[in-house]
Design an enzyme around this catalytic site. Structure first.
Site, PDB file in Angstrom:
ATOM      1  N   CYS A 128     -11.340   3.122   0.315  1.00 21.21           N
ATOM      2  CA  CYS A 128      -9.922   3.365   0.567  1.00 21.21           C
ATOM      3  C   CYS A 128      -9.549   2.504   1.761  1.00 21.21           C
ATOM      4  CB  CYS A 128      -9.665   4.839   0.871  1.00 21.21           C
ATOM      5  SG  CYS A 128      -7.977   5.202   1.443  1.00 21.21           S
ATOM      6  N   CYS A 138      -4.589  -1.330  -1.846  1.00 23.17           N
ATOM      7  CA  CYS A 138      -4.837   0.089  -2.092  1.00 23.17           C
ATOM      8  C   CYS A 138      -5.807   0.191  -3.266  1.00 23.17           C
ATOM      9  CB  CYS A 138      -3.521   0.791  -2.425  1.00 23.17           C
ATOM     10  SG  CYS A 138      -3.713   2.482  -3.044  1.00 23.17           S
ATOM     11  N   ASP A 162       0.870  -1.181   0.000  1.00 25.05           N
ATOM     12  CA  ASP A 162       0.000   0.000   0.000  1.00 25.05           C
ATOM     13  C   ASP A 162       0.903   1.226   0.000  1.00 25.05           C
ATOM     14  OD1 ASP A 162      -2.356   1.600   0.256  1.00 25.05           O
ATOM     15  OD2 ASP A 162      -2.040   1.737   2.408  1.00 25.05           O
ATOM     16  N   SER A 163       0.310   2.383  -0.218  1.00 21.48           N
ATOM     17  CA  SER A 163       1.082   3.627  -0.148  1.00 21.48           C
ATOM     18  C   SER A 163       1.466   3.965   1.289  1.00 21.48           C
ATOM     19  CB  SER A 163       0.267   4.787  -0.733  1.00 21.48           C
ATOM     20  OG  SER A 163      -0.932   4.967   0.006  1.00 21.48           O
ATOM     21  N   HIS A 215      -7.440   2.838   3.966  1.00 19.91           N
ATOM     22  CA  HIS A 215      -7.175   3.598   5.190  1.00 19.91           C
ATOM     23  C   HIS A 215      -8.455   3.824   6.019  1.00 19.91           C
ATOM     24  CE1 HIS A 215      -3.380   4.707   3.217  1.00 19.91           C
ATOM     25  NE2 HIS A 215      -2.960   5.198   4.364  1.00 19.91           N
ATOM     26  N   GLU A 256      -2.177   8.305   8.615  1.00 20.44           N
ATOM     27  CA  GLU A 256      -0.751   7.975   8.503  1.00 20.44           C
ATOM     28  C   GLU A 256       0.035   8.396   9.736  1.00 20.44           C
ATOM     29  OE1 GLU A 256       1.325   6.424   6.104  1.00 20.44           O
ATOM     30  OE2 GLU A 256      -0.621   5.607   5.509  1.00 20.44           O
TER      31      GLU A 256
END
Length: 261
Positions: A182, A74, A11-12, A184, A152
């Site tokens: 998403c 992601c 993932d990012s 996240h 994050e």
């Protein structure tokens, strides 16, 4: 027949940990290599060509580390790069997209919402999902890049975050199902639920992705039968990453489980 090579997840940033948690819950014997490309966050601001290049490099790294299957944890990377990656590499690759089909099937009001990044919400891939599975329904397809930075850093108590969420979630008045597009966003599930109220059902893709990983491993006869190990990689600061990972998955990590690329 068994295969004890690890499963690769990337993932990012830390969002893919929501997918990681579902996979480890369903498949506790599977070893995992988790790759967080925090140097390049947000993926949502990058072009299709940039994402193809970035994700190809990650896939090469994971293959070099002998993974048997790769999960793109992601949504943005999936909708812009999964077809390209599958055409380029032989390793099985599983992506993650919003559970539009499920949301459309179980809605009672005929009004559903999808909350994703800006790039995912604008993508042809997601628009095609809506057209295919939610045709005839009222779909609030909303994208934002304002929430990921708070996740994050693990800054869930921020008044600024709460205000942003209030403003964004106003767009979903009248829905009875919200699909989180998403990886996240499941970390914000409780806050989202509180704002939208108990009558809105919130769905995310984690359990479906874990089930698909299990199906692919079983069909290829490459399930593991040994005790699992997990290794985390980041392209940013490993100390910061370790702190956030421990907070988000409520686990203590040994420094030998962490590495920087």
């Amino acid at each position: 027949m068994y295969d004890n090579r690890p499963v690769g997840i990337f993932d990012s940033g830390v969002g893919g940990l929501t997918i990681f948690s579902e996979i480890t819950k369903l498949l506790p014997n599977e070893s995992i290599i988790y790759f967080a490309d925090q140097k390049n966050i947000l993926y949502s601001g990058k072009s299709k060509r940039e994402l193809e290049k970035i994700t190809s490099n990650i896939v090469r790294f994971l293959i070099k580390n002998k993974v048997k299957l790769i999960v793109i944890a992601c949504n943005t990377a999936t909708v812009y790069a999964v077809d390209y990656l599958r055409s380029k590499f032989k390793v099985p690759i599983i992506g993650v997209v919003p559970v539009v089909k499920t949301a459309a099937r179980i809605t009672k009001s005929g009004r559903i919402g999808i909350l994703s990044t800006a790039a995912t919400s604008k993508s042809k891939y997601q628009k095609d999902l809506i057209k295919r599975f939610a045709n005839g329904l009222i779909v609030n397809n909303i994208g934002t890049d304002e929430l990921v930075p708070f996740i994050e850093t693990g800054d869930f108590k921020s008044a600024v975050l709460n205000k942003k969420m209030q403003n964004i979630l106003k767009e979903f008045r009248g829905i009875d199902i919200l699909a989180l597009g998403c990886s996240h966003y499941p970390f914000l599930r409780d806050k989202i639920q509180k704002i939208l109220g108990p009558k809105v059902l919130i769905l995310d893709s984690g359990p479906a992705v874990a089930r698909q990983v299990k199906r692919v491993l079983e069909s290829n006869k490459i399930l593991s039968n040994k005790k699992s190990k997990t290794k985390f990689f980041t392209t940013s600061n490993p100390a910061d990453f370790k702190r956030i990972v421990e907070k988000l998955i409520n686990a203590k990590l040994d420094t030998q489980d962490m590495a920087i690329i």
